[in-house]
Design a protein around this motif. Structure first.
Motif, PDB file in Angstrom:
ATOM      1  N   LEU A  88       0.849  -1.189   0.000  1.00 35.52           N
ATOM      2  CA  LEU A  88       0.000   0.000   0.000  1.00 35.52           C
ATOM      3  C   LEU A  88       0.880   1.233   0.000  1.00 35.52           C
ATOM      4  N   VAL A  89       0.626   2.122  -0.940  1.00 34.22           N
ATOM      5  CA  VAL A  89       1.309   3.412  -0.968  1.00 34.22           C
ATOM      6  C   VAL A  89       0.273   4.495  -0.723  1.00 34.22           C
ATOM      7  N   ASN A  90       0.348   5.108   0.449  1.00 36.94           N
ATOM      8  CA  ASN A  90      -0.583   6.185   0.809  1.00 36.94           C
ATOM      9  C   ASN A  90      -0.043   7.506   0.280  1.00 36.94           C
ATOM     10  N   ASN A  91      -0.496   7.845  -0.922  1.00 37.76           N
ATOM     11  CA  ASN A  91       0.004   9.031  -1.597  1.00 37.76           C
ATOM     12  C   ASN A  91      -1.052  10.125  -1.752  1.00 37.76           C
ATOM     13  N   ALA A  92      -2.331   9.796  -1.613  1.00 36.73           N
ATOM     14  CA  ALA A  92      -3.392  10.774  -1.829  1.00 36.73           C
ATOM     15  C   ALA A  92      -3.190  12.001  -0.945  1.00 36.73           C
ATOM     16  N   GLY A  93      -3.308  13.173  -1.544  1.00 36.38           N
ATOM     17  CA  GLY A  93      -3.115  14.384  -0.761  1.00 36.38           C
ATOM     18  C   GLY A  93      -3.645  15.613  -1.469  1.00 36.38           C
ATOM     19  N   ILE A  94      -3.927  16.633  -0.695  1.00 32.75           N
ATOM     20  CA  ILE A  94      -4.371  17.923  -1.231  1.00 32.75           C
ATOM     21  C   ILE A  94      -3.641  19.024  -0.477  1.00 32.75           C
ATOM     22  N   ILE A  95      -3.670  20.220  -1.035  1.00 38.64           N
ATOM     23  CA  ILE A  95      -3.154  21.395  -0.326  1.00 38.64           C
ATOM     24  C   ILE A  95      -4.251  22.449  -0.252  1.00 38.64           C
ATOM     25  N   ARG A  96      -4.259  23.159   0.852  1.00 34.07           N
ATOM     26  CA  ARG A  96      -5.137  24.317   1.056  1.00 34.07           C
ATOM     27  C   ARG A  96      -4.306  25.348   1.803  1.00 34.07           C
ATOM     28  N   ASP A  97      -3.283  25.870   1.110  1.00 36.55           N
ATOM     29  CA  ASP A  97      -2.293  26.717   1.752  1.00 36.55           C
ATOM     30  C   ASP A  97      -2.840  28.089   2.124  1.00 36.55           C
ATOM     31  N   ASN A  98      -2.406  28.574   3.263  1.00 40.13           N
ATOM     32  CA  ASN A  98      -2.701  29.928   3.695  1.00 40.13           C
ATOM     33  C   ASN A  98      -1.971  30.191   5.002  1.00 40.13           C
ATOM     34  N   LEU A  99      -1.752  31.473   5.290  1.00 45.72           N
ATOM     35  CA  LEU A  99      -1.218  31.826   6.589  1.00 45.72           C
ATOM     36  C   LEU A  99      -2.257  31.514   7.659  1.00 45.72           C
ATOM     37  N   LEU A 100      -1.795  31.274   8.857  1.00 50.23           N
ATOM     38  CA  LEU A 100      -2.670  30.816   9.928  1.00 50.23           C
ATOM     39  C   LEU A 100      -3.891  31.712  10.120  1.00 50.23           C
ATOM     40  N   PHE A 101      -3.689  33.033  10.108  1.00 46.94           N
ATOM     41  CA  PHE A 101      -4.815  33.912  10.404  1.00 46.94           C
ATOM     42  C   PHE A 101      -5.842  33.951   9.279  1.00 46.94           C
ATOM     43  N   LYS A 102      -5.461  33.444   8.109  1.00 47.34           N
ATOM     44  CA  LYS A 102      -6.389  33.376   6.982  1.00 47.34           C
ATOM     45  C   LYS A 102      -6.955  31.971   6.770  1.00 47.34           C
ATOM     46  N   MET A 103      -6.385  30.992   7.433  1.00 45.16           N
ATOM     47  CA  MET A 103      -6.778  29.607   7.188  1.00 45.16           C
ATOM     48  C   MET A 103      -8.122  29.311   7.843  1.00 45.16           C
ATOM     49  N   THR A 104      -9.019  28.711   7.075  1.00 50.01           N
ATOM     50  CA  THR A 104     -10.332  28.360   7.613  1.00 50.01           C
ATOM     51  C   THR A 104     -10.282  26.987   8.268  1.00 50.01           C
ATOM     52  N   ALA A 105     -11.227  26.744   9.153  1.00 55.43           N
ATOM     53  CA  ALA A 105     -11.327  25.427   9.775  1.00 55.43           C
ATOM     54  C   ALA A 105     -11.595  24.365   8.716  1.00 55.43           C
ATOM     55  N   GLY A 106     -12.336  24.736   7.691  1.00 59.00           N
ATOM     56  CA  GLY A 106     -12.618  23.796   6.605  1.00 59.00           C
ATOM     57  C   GLY A 106     -11.362  23.394   5.858  1.00 59.00           C
ATOM     58  N   ASP A 107     -10.474  24.372   5.628  1.00 59.67           N
ATOM     59  CA  ASP A 107      -9.213  24.061   4.945  1.00 59.67           C
ATOM     60  C   ASP A 107      -8.308  23.194   5.825  1.00 59.67           C
ATOM     61  N   TRP A 108      -8.336  23.447   7.120  1.00 59.33           N
ATOM     62  CA  TRP A 108      -7.573  22.601   8.048  1.00 59.33           C
ATOM     63  C   TRP A 108      -8.097  21.167   8.009  1.00 59.33           C
ATOM     64  N   ASP A 109      -9.405  21.031   8.171  1.00 57.85           N
ATOM     65  CA  ASP A 109     -10.010  19.703   8.236  1.00 57.85           C
ATOM     66  C   ASP A 109      -9.823  18.930   6.936  1.00 57.85           C
ATOM     67  N   ALA A 110      -9.966  19.601   5.793  1.00 55.05           N
ATOM     68  CA  ALA A 110      -9.855  18.923   4.503  1.00 55.05           C
ATOM     69  C   ALA A 110      -8.477  18.295   4.331  1.00 55.05           C
ATOM     70  N   VAL A 111      -7.434  19.042   4.660  1.00 58.29           N
ATOM     71  CA  VAL A 111      -6.065  18.547   4.487  1.00 58.29           C
ATOM     72  C   VAL A 111      -5.767  17.420   5.467  1.00 58.29           C
ATOM     73  N   LEU A 112      -6.127  17.607   6.733  1.00 61.83           N
ATOM     74  CA  LEU A 112      -5.878  16.554   7.721  1.00 61.83           C
ATOM     75  C   LEU A 112      -6.669  15.289   7.395  1.00 61.83           C
ATOM     76  N   ASN A 113      -7.880  15.450   6.900  1.00 62.30           N
ATOM     77  CA  ASN A 113      -8.711  14.283   6.584  1.00 62.30           C
ATOM     78  C   ASN A 113      -8.124  13.454   5.452  1.00 62.30           C
ATOM     79  N   VAL A 114      -7.707  14.098   4.383  1.00 64.27           N
ATOM     80  CA  VAL A 114      -7.172  13.342   3.248  1.00 64.27           C
ATOM     81  C   VAL A 114      -5.864  12.655   3.618  1.00 64.27           C
ATOM     82  N   HIS A 115      -4.946  13.403   4.206  1.00 63.32           N
ATOM     83  CA  HIS A 115      -3.622  12.851   4.478  1.00 63.32           C
ATOM     84  C   HIS A 115      -3.627  11.856   5.638  1.00 63.32           C
ATOM     85  N   LEU A 116      -4.213  12.246   6.750  1.00 65.12           N
ATOM     86  CA  LEU A 116      -4.140  11.406   7.947  1.00 65.12           C
ATOM     87  C   LEU A 116      -5.280  10.403   8.046  1.00 65.12           C
ATOM     88  N   ARG A 117      -6.513  10.878   7.981  1.00 62.81           N
ATOM     89  CA  ARG A 117      -7.642   9.944   8.045  1.00 62.81           C
ATOM     90  C   ARG A 117      -7.583   8.970   6.873  1.00 62.81           C
TER      91      ARG A 117
END
Length: 254
Positions: A88-117
């Motif tokens: 198994l090669v876990n390669n699926a990933g996305i980026i939702r780049d932004n500085l912390l003060f501009k980053m939305t909770a949705g962008d945080w969750d989306a990236v963590l969900n794809v990579h980690l979950r």
């Protein structure tokens, strides 16, 4: 790989393009039957068809790696149509780049969900096949951004998390003949890095030139560079290597 009569089956997520497609092609060349997984089955099919045309066995499977039900169904389909997954090669990933003060909770969750979950769900779904067979290889795609990168708090956290995930699975699965390792690419020429250049308002050529100036080997990386490292970790000869993070970045990690 090995001299088994029936080729072992490898699953590569995020395999419709970029690093994933490069890894799928390399594993097929190594003799594995390859399941090409991504969100878009039509794009997966293009890669799978190429592998088949070159004499390999391949299967295109559409899957959202963040969905527990979809992952279970995809792995069952691979096992039925291609063979029990051994790699198994876990390669699926996305980026939702932004500085912390501009980053939305949705962008945080989306990236963590794809990579980690996603890596968790895929690894959990295949481990039963591997432990039963007494042989398996899991390779997780981390990134040099795990060491920190401005504007990527979500991505950096996810990629660092994958390194801890890798080391823990290596401890849990080693006694069953399953190795778990991670690869942390540096700058690789893909659609994702092209998107990063666009976000920064630069042409890809200028962006690449600026990055390469900081790379000791004086060139950018290609998907084939990562595929070569995956090929090693997936090999029979790498059975005594587990829980490792290999930085493939043209120089030492900072």
């Amino acid at each position: 790989m090995t001299s088994t009569a029936t080729p072992r089956t490898a699953i590569v997520t995020g395999a419709a393009r970029g690093i994933g497609a490069g890894v799928a092609k390399r594993l097929a060349a190594d003799g594995f039957a390859v399941a090409v997984l991504d969100l878009d089955e039509a794009l997966c099919a293009k890669v799978a068809d190429q592998l088949t045309a070159e004499g390999g066995r391949a299967l295109a499977v559409a899957v959202d790696v963040t969905s527990e039900e979809a992952v279970t169904a995809a792995v069952e389909r691979v096992a039925t149509e291609l063979g029990d997954p051994a790699v198994l090669v876990n390669n699926a990933g996305i980026i939702r780049d932004n500085l912390l003060f501009k980053m939305t909770a949705g962008d945080w969750d989306a990236v963590l969900n794809v990579h980690l979950r996603g890596s968790f769900l895929m690894s959990r779904a295949v481990q039963g096949f591997m432990t039963k067979a007494g042989w398996g290889r899991i390779v997780n795609l981390s990134n040099i951004s795990a060491l920190g990168n401005r504007g990527q708090a979500n991505y950096s956290a996810a990629k660092a998390g994958l390194q801890g995930f890798t080391k823990t699975l290596a401890l849990e699965l080693g006694k069953f003949g399953v190795t778990v390792n991670a690869i942390a690419p540096g700058f690789i020429e893909t659609e994702m890095t092209e998107a990063t250049a666009a976000r920064m308002g630069m042409s890809f050529a200028d962006f690449r030139e600026a990055v390469v100036a900081q790379i000791p080997v004086n060139r950018s990386g290609l998907p084939a560079d990562i595929a070569h490292a995956v090929s090693y970790f997936a090999s029979e000869g790498a059975g005594y290597v587990s829980g490792q993070v290999l930085y493939v970045a043209g120089g030492p990690a900072a």
